[in-house]
Design a protein around this motif. Structure first.
Motif, PDB file in Angstrom:
ATOM      1  N   UNK A 149      33.308  45.998  39.178  1.00  0.00           N
ATOM      2  CA  UNK A 149      33.665  46.492  40.576  1.00  0.00           C
ATOM      3  C   UNK A 149      34.974  45.179  40.961  1.00  0.00           C
ATOM      4  N   UNK A 150      35.877  45.870  41.712  1.00  0.00           N
ATOM      5  CA  UNK A 150      36.974  45.030  42.131  1.00  0.00           C
ATOM      6  C   UNK A 150      37.112  44.699  43.350  1.00  0.00           C
ATOM      7  N   UNK A 151      37.282  43.590  44.025  1.00  0.00           N
ATOM      8  CA  UNK A 151      37.853  43.370  45.521  1.00  0.00           C
ATOM      9  C   UNK A 151      39.162  42.988  45.267  1.00  0.00           C
ATOM     10  N   UNK A 152      40.181  43.745  45.863  1.00  0.00           N
ATOM     11  CA  UNK A 152      41.434  43.444  45.807  1.00  0.00           C
ATOM     12  C   UNK A 152      41.999  43.269  47.120  1.00  0.00           C
ATOM     13  N   UNK A 153      42.698  42.035  47.310  1.00  0.00           N
ATOM     14  CA  UNK A 153      43.289  41.559  48.567  1.00  0.00           C
ATOM     15  C   UNK A 153      44.867  41.638  48.572  1.00  0.00           C
TER      16      UNK A 153
END
Lengths: 505, 331
Positions: free
Chosen positions: A199-203
């Motif tokens: 899973x990726x959190x992208x900012x």
């Protein structure tokens, strides 16, 4: 639906004077790319730090695959399969890519205290294969391009997978801010590939990117979750409205207080200024004018700003103040010429944390508090108290250490430093509202307008394009160390952020 | 003893107190407390200790150390360190002994001036060549020691006529050694100059955060060179005190004062990382260190164990006096 890979409920984090997180909720599903959007100061970085154990929240829970966890260090977070690719790269430049990848989680690569190079190489290669990268694991990190180093960094983060035995959660904090557009495409391909097993959190600051690469976007504002958007069919403007909220539409930037400027004789006139990271900069700023400089990281705008303050060497060019040529060989020379500078790194460069409000405020213009060579305590007290009142600085007293104040009040003291002498002619503001909450920002904007009205010329490196557009009378766009173009930015005829972005890349 | 913070108006102690936690306030007085405890302990161990005679002797011993530590404190406050002070003082004793016959009364100011110049040269090397002060003064220490050996012919230089420096060996009112009074004067003078001029905030800003100081337009380079210059001058003055007491100059005469001087600074609670501290603290530190040196034999510690105890006490004293809230990185 399966258990979320990561869930955050009611996370709260206070800093002195600021509520960085005020009950944030967030759900990251398995195998999804979640975007995180919000203005500076919305709480994004605090939230991310809480997720990797760099910040201990005051309240709220974090669940990993449904289990409540407490994350007290990066190592613990990695144990739960959460890893972060830092905005500032965290690789050791004089080690090989392989060493960097296994650093801190050497495992089988070290036996009896000695490196086993073959094993290490194999472990590193496994990680690099995962993201389909062709980087030689034995290449020295500082010989790699910036984009390659980022790949190494991602490969390194993926090592946590072996530790937690679960699909990892990879956090990417502003990974695109330093990349070229082609490299960004590669990175996005990687992120889509990551989705297969993580899973990726992208900012990112760039909303178009967020909408491009993410499945869902969660929006933060003022430390709170204000909603989420499914990216399919969404447009940046909609996202932006959520980020700034309804209050953003009124006169946040005090545009009514903007002053008309005459540009007959510029206050600051720069011709052909060149240095290590910028070349042939021409720049005119009239008295009372606010000129914004925008550009991506690496555009050289920060260095131009520092060079104008004598804090960065120049190789060519001339600088005139009110027509008179000045030599910016030191910061003292700049101060003497009536130039003031507010650095982006307030805590390390802008102020001296353990020193008092009074000492910080009078650090530059010592004359203002002295009689002859001696400090006159009465004079100093009167001067400092006057400015504390004038800028409504909230402090227990003038002798309180500036480090104890909230960010906004600290910044007002730093600004006041240039005003107490009464001889300021040009202000160079490098991200003056970084890390400030909305109220404090608004006060800084108001102060900028008031100073402009008294004829102070201002160069602004804004925190966001919106801020540059809102505050500036004119905007220079810098790319690769040069001024690419100039955009007029008058009241009533403001360009849109997208207009500027087009010029920036 | 007060630990003055620059420009704190006397009218506002309430604010200052309310912002400091009680524990932090206590650590501020730790050097003073340590001093009182030490005197009390020594008096218990040997009731004869608290007599005018031994106090006079102790303060006379402490005088050169106080002056050395006071000067070097300025360098430490700026975030540097001066390891050359003791070697410079030794060299100065030799120069003074050599020059006294020719220059007479002028020899004292000339030697102090020479020492100040040598200090300033090291400061310039540190600032202009961007070499860490630790390295510059370590090299300086070695060079100055060698120069002292060469000019002295590797032996003690006797002073036949010590009239020009004899005044330092007098006693004020019969009790107070002149050298101790002068040491106190030096400390007070440095403290006063810092307090009433912008120098205090320049020095503190430079020590706490050099980059912030520079970006505020503080003359960081000049401040640092000035600190080394004063440190050198103090080493020169300490040398004058030594010569007046020993009627000679020697190439290693002050060498054993380096560690006590550094110890005095840190025991006083001045942060070795710069910014936080004062010369008053170093005065208290120098007295603590001196009392330890003269006191341990009184208590009956065998000389072989003296150094062990001395070292351990210094480390503990620093642990007690170091204000953790003011120093983020311990290096």
């Amino acid at each position: 639906m399966s258990v979320p890979a990561l869930e955050v409920r009611g996370l709260v984090k206070h800093y002195p004077g600021v509520k960085a997180l005020d009950g944030v909720d967030l759900v990251v599903r398995q195998h999804e790319v979640l975007g995180l959007a919000g203005e500076n100061g919305a709480g994004k970085s605090t939230l991310l730090k809480a997720l990797v154990g760099l910040v201990t929240p005051d309240a709220g829970e974090i669940y990993v695959r449904g289990e409540p966890v407490r994350l007290r260090s990066v190592v613990e977070a990695a144990g739960h399969g959460i890893g972060m690719v830092f905005q500032e790269q965290s690789l050791v430049p004089n080690l090989t890519a392989a060493e960097n990848i296994v650093l801190g989680s050497e495992g089988a690569a070290v036996r009896r205290g000695l490196y086993r190079w073959d094993t290490m190489r194999r472990l590193a290669q496994e990680q690099l294969d995962k993201i389909g990268s062709h980087i030689d694991p034995l290449a020295r990190t500082d010989s790699l391009s910036f984009a390659d180093r980022q790949m190494v960094e991602i490969a390194k983060v993926l090592r946590i997978e072996q530790r937690s035995q679960h699909p990892p959660v990879v956090i990417l904090d502003e990974p695109t801010s330093v990349l070229e557009s082609k490299e960004i495409e590669t990175l996005f391909a990687q992120i889509r590939r990551l989705r297969e097993f993580a899973s990726v959190i992208f900012v990112s600051h760039r909303l178009d990117e967020v909408l491009d690469v993410c499945d869902r976007v969660a929006v933060l504002r003022g430390g709170q979750s204000v909603g989420e958007v499914t990216t399919e069919g969404a447009v940046p403007r909609e996202l932006h409205r959520m980020m700034i909220g309804s209050t953003g539409s009124d006169d946040h930037y005090h545009e009514n207080a903007a002053v008309a400027v005459s540009s007959e004789q510029p206050r600051l006139s720069v011709r052909g200024l060149s240095g290590a990271t910028f070349k042939d900069i021409d720049l005119d700023v009239a008295a009372g004018e606010i000129v914004g400089i925008v550009g991506v990281h690496g555009s050289g705008r920060e260095d131009v700003c520092r060079a104008l303050f004598g804090a960065e060497p120049t190789t060519a060019g001339e600088v005139r103040m009110d027509g008179k040529r000045i030599d910016l060989t030191s910061t003292r020379a700049a101060c003497a010429a009536g130039i003031g500078y507010v650095p982006a790194e307030r805590k390390t460069e802008g102020m001296v944390g353990p020193m008092s409000v009074a000492d910080n405020m009078t650090l530059t213009k010592q004359k203002a508090r002295c009689t002859g060579p001696f400090v006159a305590p009465g004079k100093q007290a009167g001067l400092v108290d006057r400015w504390i009142e004038r800028l409504s600085i909230r402090t227990p007293g003038r002798d309180t250490a500036i480090g104890r104040l909230s960010g906004g009040n600290q910044q007002k003291v730093v600004l006041a430093r240039w005003l107490v002498g009464g001889d300021i002619r040009l202000l160079l503001l490098d991200h003056p509202t970084r890390g400030l909450d909305i109220g404090a920002r608004s006060e800084v904007y108001r102060l900028m307008r008031e100073l402009a009205a008294t004829g102070v010329a201002t160069v602004l490196l804004a925190d966001s394009l919106e801020e540059a557009i809102g505050m500036a009378d004119r905007i220079l766009v810098m790319t690769d160390g040069r001024v690419a173009t100039e955009v007029a930015c008058p009241n009533g005829g403001k360009p849109s952020p997208l207009d500027l972005v087009k010029e920036m890349v | 003893m007060s630990t003055p913070v620059a420009m704190k108006p006397a009218a506002e102690p309430a604010t200052a107190k309310s912002t400091a936690r009680p524990a932090a306030r206590l650590t501020g007085f730790m050097p003073l407390i340590a001093l009182v405890v030490l005197v009390a302990a020594l008096t218990v161990a040997d009731p004869d200790f608290l007599t005018q005679r031994s106090l006079t002797a102790a303060s006379r011993t402490a005088a050169p150390l106080i002056v050395l530590a006071a000067g070097a404190t300025l360098v430490v406050l700026c975030g540097g360190i001066d390891l050359s002070i003791a070697a410079l003082a030794s060299l100065s004793t030799v120069l003074l002994a050599l020059w006294l016959p020719d220059l007479g009364g002028l020899a004292t100011p000339v030697v102090i001036l020479a020492a100040a110049t040598i200090g300033a040269v090291q400061g310039v090397a540190h600032v202009l060549l961007r070499i860490p002060s630790f390295i510059v003064t370590l090299g300086g220490m070695s060079v100055l020691s060698a120069v002292a050996l060469v000019v002295s012919g590797a032996g003690t230089v006797r002073v036949v006529d010590d009239t020009p420096v004899a005044w330092l060996d007098l006693y004020l009112g019969g009790y107070v050694p002149m050298s101790a009074a002068m040491a106190l004067l030096v400390v007070a003078l440095i403290a006063l100059v810092l307090k009433v001029t912008p120098l205090q905030s320049w020095v503190s800003a430079t020590g706490y955060s050099e980059s912030a100081a520079r970006l505020a337009g503080t003359p960081v380079d000049l401040v640092k060179i000035g600190a080394f210059c004063v440190s050198g001058a103090c080493a020169g003055f300490a040398a004058v005190m030594l010569v007046s007491r020993q009627f000679s100059g020697g190439p290693t005469m002050a060498d054993n004062l380096l560690l006590p001087a550094v110890a005095a600074i840190v025991v006083g609670g001045t942060a070795i990382t710069g910014g936080h501290g004062s010369v008053w603290r170093s005065l208290a530190g120098a007295l603590v260190v001196t009392l330890l040196r003269v006191g341990l034999p009184i208590v009956g510690v065998p000389s072989a164990y003296e150094q062990i105890l001395y070292g351990a006490i210094i480390v503990v004293a620093v642990a007690l006096t170091l204000d953790g809230s003011k120093v983020s990185i311990i290096k």
